[in-house]
Design a protein around this motif. Structure first.
Motif, PDB file in Angstrom:
ATOM      1  N   ASP A 122       0.829  -1.204   0.000  1.00 54.83           N
ATOM      2  CA  ASP A 122       0.000   0.000   0.000  1.00 54.83           C
ATOM      3  C   ASP A 122       0.865   1.257   0.000  1.00 54.83           C
ATOM      4  O   ASP A 122       0.575   2.234  -0.690  1.00 54.83           O
ATOM      5  N   GLN A 123       1.954   1.225   0.790  1.00 58.06           N
ATOM      6  CA  GLN A 123       2.861   2.363   0.864  1.00 58.06           C
ATOM      7  C   GLN A 123       3.568   2.593  -0.472  1.00 58.06           C
ATOM      8  O   GLN A 123       3.736   3.729  -0.931  1.00 58.06           O
ATOM      9  N   ILE A 124       3.965   1.501  -1.108  1.00 60.34           N
ATOM     10  CA  ILE A 124       4.654   1.602  -2.398  1.00 60.34           C
ATOM     11  C   ILE A 124       3.722   2.170  -3.463  1.00 60.34           C
ATOM     12  O   ILE A 124       4.122   3.024  -4.271  1.00 60.34           O
ATOM     13  N   LEU A 125       2.466   1.731  -3.475  1.00 59.16           N
ATOM     14  CA  LEU A 125       1.509   2.244  -4.450  1.00 59.16           C
ATOM     15  C   LEU A 125       1.262   3.737  -4.251  1.00 59.16           C
ATOM     16  O   LEU A 125       1.107   4.488  -5.222  1.00 59.16           O
ATOM     17  N   MET A 126       1.253   4.167  -2.999  1.00 59.21           N
ATOM     18  CA  MET A 126       1.101   5.592  -2.724  1.00 59.21           C
ATOM     19  C   MET A 126       2.329   6.357  -3.216  1.00 59.21           C
ATOM     20  O   MET A 126       2.219   7.441  -3.797  1.00 59.21           O
ATOM     21  N   THR A 127       3.519   5.755  -3.018  1.00 61.31           N
ATOM     22  CA  THR A 127       4.752   6.378  -3.489  1.00 61.31           C
ATOM     23  C   THR A 127       4.746   6.527  -5.006  1.00 61.31           C
ATOM     24  O   THR A 127       5.162   7.558  -5.548  1.00 61.31           O
ATOM     25  N   ALA A 184      -4.059  -9.183  -5.168  1.00 58.27           N
ATOM     26  CA  ALA A 184      -3.729  -9.034  -3.752  1.00 58.27           C
ATOM     27  C   ALA A 184      -4.601  -7.973  -3.088  1.00 58.27           C
ATOM     28  O   ALA A 184      -5.104  -8.164  -1.982  1.00 58.27           O
ATOM     29  N   LEU A 185      -4.813  -6.870  -3.778  1.00 55.15           N
ATOM     30  CA  LEU A 185      -5.619  -5.786  -3.216  1.00 55.15           C
ATOM     31  C   LEU A 185      -7.086  -6.186  -3.056  1.00 55.15           C
ATOM     32  O   LEU A 185      -7.791  -5.675  -2.176  1.00 55.15           O
ATOM     33  N   THR A 186      -7.544  -7.096  -3.901  1.00 48.98           N
ATOM     34  CA  THR A 186      -8.943  -7.518  -3.838  1.00 48.98           C
ATOM     35  C   THR A 186      -9.291  -8.105  -2.473  1.00 48.98           C
ATOM     36  O   THR A 186     -10.381  -7.881  -1.943  1.00 48.98           O
ATOM     37  N   LYS A 187      -8.357  -8.849  -1.903  1.00 48.89           N
ATOM     38  CA  LYS A 187      -8.631  -9.425  -0.576  1.00 48.89           C
ATOM     39  C   LYS A 187      -8.826  -8.325   0.454  1.00 48.89           C
ATOM     40  O   LYS A 187      -9.705  -8.426   1.321  1.00 48.89           O
ATOM     41  N   THR A 199     -19.818  -6.252 -10.475  1.00 48.11           N
ATOM     42  CA  THR A 199     -18.394  -6.188 -10.816  1.00 48.11           C
ATOM     43  C   THR A 199     -17.963  -4.751 -11.077  1.00 48.11           C
ATOM     44  O   THR A 199     -16.810  -4.387 -10.815  1.00 48.11           O
ATOM     45  N   LEU A 200     -18.866  -3.924 -11.582  1.00 52.20           N
ATOM     46  CA  LEU A 200     -18.536  -2.519 -11.833  1.00 52.20           C
ATOM     47  C   LEU A 200     -18.173  -1.804 -10.532  1.00 52.20           C
ATOM     48  O   LEU A 200     -17.235  -1.008 -10.489  1.00 52.20           O
ATOM     49  N   GLU A 201     -18.917  -2.120  -9.469  1.00 51.10           N
ATOM     50  CA  GLU A 201     -18.642  -1.508  -8.167  1.00 51.10           C
ATOM     51  C   GLU A 201     -17.291  -1.972  -7.628  1.00 51.10           C
ATOM     52  O   GLU A 201     -16.509  -1.173  -7.099  1.00 51.10           O
ATOM     53  N   LEU A 202     -16.995  -3.275  -7.775  1.00 54.53           N
ATOM     54  CA  LEU A 202     -15.709  -3.802  -7.321  1.00 54.53           C
ATOM     55  C   LEU A 202     -14.550  -3.188  -8.103  1.00 54.53           C
ATOM     56  O   LEU A 202     -13.554  -2.749  -7.523  1.00 54.53           O
ATOM     57  N   ILE A 203     -14.670  -3.140  -9.424  1.00 56.59           N
ATOM     58  CA  ILE A 203     -13.605  -2.589 -10.257  1.00 56.59           C
ATOM     59  C   ILE A 203     -13.382  -1.118  -9.959  1.00 56.59           C
ATOM     60  O   ILE A 203     -12.245  -0.630  -9.977  1.00 56.59           O
ATOM     61  N   ARG A 204     -14.445  -0.399  -9.644  1.00 56.91           N
ATOM     62  CA  ARG A 204     -14.306   1.024  -9.296  1.00 56.91           C
ATOM     63  C   ARG A 204     -13.442   1.204  -8.048  1.00 56.91           C
ATOM     64  O   ARG A 204     -12.528   2.029  -8.017  1.00 56.91           O
ATOM     65  N   ASP A 205     -13.724   0.402  -7.005  1.00 57.04           N
ATOM     66  CA  ASP A 205     -12.924   0.499  -5.785  1.00 57.04           C
ATOM     67  C   ASP A 205     -11.495   0.013  -6.013  1.00 57.04           C
ATOM     68  O   ASP A 205     -10.543   0.566  -5.465  1.00 57.04           O
ATOM     69  N   LEU A 206     -11.349  -1.022  -6.824  1.00 56.43           N
ATOM     70  CA  LEU A 206     -10.022  -1.554  -7.113  1.00 56.43           C
ATOM     71  C   LEU A 206      -9.197  -0.532  -7.890  1.00 56.43           C
ATOM     72  O   LEU A 206      -8.003  -0.363  -7.637  1.00 56.43           O
ATOM     73  N   ARG A 207      -9.821   0.150  -8.827  1.00 55.03           N
ATOM     74  CA  ARG A 207      -9.137   1.171  -9.613  1.00 55.03           C
ATOM     75  C   ARG A 207      -8.596   2.277  -8.709  1.00 55.03           C
ATOM     76  O   ARG A 207      -7.507   2.809  -8.944  1.00 55.03           O
ATOM     77  N   CYS A 209      -7.407   1.984  -5.820  1.00 55.52           N
ATOM     78  CA  CYS A 209      -6.243   1.504  -5.063  1.00 55.52           C
ATOM     79  C   CYS A 209      -4.986   1.406  -5.925  1.00 55.52           C
ATOM     80  O   CYS A 209      -3.875   1.342  -5.388  1.00 55.52           O
ATOM     81  N   LEU A 210      -5.163   1.360  -7.231  1.00 54.18           N
ATOM     82  CA  LEU A 210      -4.050   1.127  -8.152  1.00 54.18           C
ATOM     83  C   LEU A 210      -3.499   2.446  -8.693  1.00 54.18           C
ATOM     84  O   LEU A 210      -4.162   3.481  -8.631  1.00 54.18           O
ATOM     85  N   PRO A 211      -2.268   2.418  -9.246  1.00 58.51           N
ATOM     86  CA  PRO A 211      -1.729   3.614  -9.891  1.00 58.51           C
ATOM     87  C   PRO A 211      -2.655   4.109 -10.997  1.00 58.51           C
ATOM     88  O   PRO A 211      -3.388   3.319 -11.611  1.00 58.51           O
TER      89      PRO A 211
END
Length: 242
Positions: A122-127, A184-187, A199-207, A209-211
């Motif tokens: 999580d820290q690396i993704l924020m970086t 990994a983030l999905t868990k 799935t649209l709601e899940l992908i929105r939250d997953l997006r 979290c990602l760069p």
């Protein structure tokens, strides 16, 4: 109860069992035809059957902690690890590759709890977001040092980047495996929300979290989510990092 006898070859592990027999075996020295001497008579034989290796790094390795010098002294090197495990060298090496095990500069092995690994992720993704680095060309050393300034450990950050990478270039840049990161983030998402309405709601939250450059797809999550006939999404025996 008797302890299990285990035989380890270079590549496999076997459970050795004494099997009773109606036949007797003579154990002798010399030749029975001439001056041989019968030393013993046994009514069993040894049977070796292939078994799964007994490997549990969580119990056999000290947990990694930058604030615990005694753990660094107790960390076994590879030879000590091989001598203490009921597993072949090949099986141990394969398990090390698939487990969260850190190796320090002296060759000592530590178990890294997945919670710490993914906290570091999580820290690396924020970086990455703050520095604007491309996921396909992350400067390994600079990213690990930057993450260490914001609560992570440099050794853990370096391991985390390599753990979630596809490859490392000769110039020291990491190509992040964004599909593995997404899985990994999905868990983590399901620890705070048991189901998603779609799935649209899940992908929105997953997006979120990602760069910013990464656009996740539902196909990345094959095998780790269930989708009901109504479209509700739930986790399927999820192991983070899968």
């Amino acid at each position: 109860a008797t302890s299990t006898v285990v035989l380890c070859t270079q590549t496999e592990t076997f459970k050795v069992t004494a099997v009773e027999s109606s036949n007797s075996t003579l154990l002798a020295t010399g030749s029975l035809v001439g001056s041989g001497v019968i030393r013993s008579i046994v009514s069993f034989h040894w049977e070796a059957r292939r078994m799964n290796p007994r490997l549990d790094f969580r119990l056999s390795l000290p947990p990694y902690s930058v604030n615990d010098p005694s753990a660094h002294e107790a960390a076994p090197d590879l030879k000590q690890l091989q001598a203490s495990m009921q597993a072949s060298i090949t099986e141990i090496e394969a398990a090390l590759q698939s487990s969260t095990v850190l190796i320090n500069e002296f060759g000592g092995h530590f178990y890294l709890h997945e919670a710490k690994l993914h906290q570091c992720l999580d820290q690396i993704l924020m970086t990455l977001s703050l520095r604007g680095w491309s996921p396909s060309a992350i400067p390994l050393r600079a990213c690990a040092e930057d993450a260490a300034k914001h609560g992570s450990d440099c050794m853990v950050a370096t391991y985390c980047l390599k753990h979630f990478s596809l490859s490392q270039s000769s110039s020291g840049e990491i190509n992040l495996d964004v599909r593995r990161v997404a899985r990994a983030l999905t868990k983590s998402l399901f620890t705070t929300k048991s189901t998603y309405s779609s799935t649209l709601e899940l992908i929105r939250d997953l997006r979120d979290c990602l760069p910013a450059q990464v656009e996740p797809a539902v196909s990345w999550l094959d095998g780790i989510i269930n989708i009901s006939e109504a479209g509700v999404v739930s986790p399927k025996n999820l192991t983070r990092g899968a």
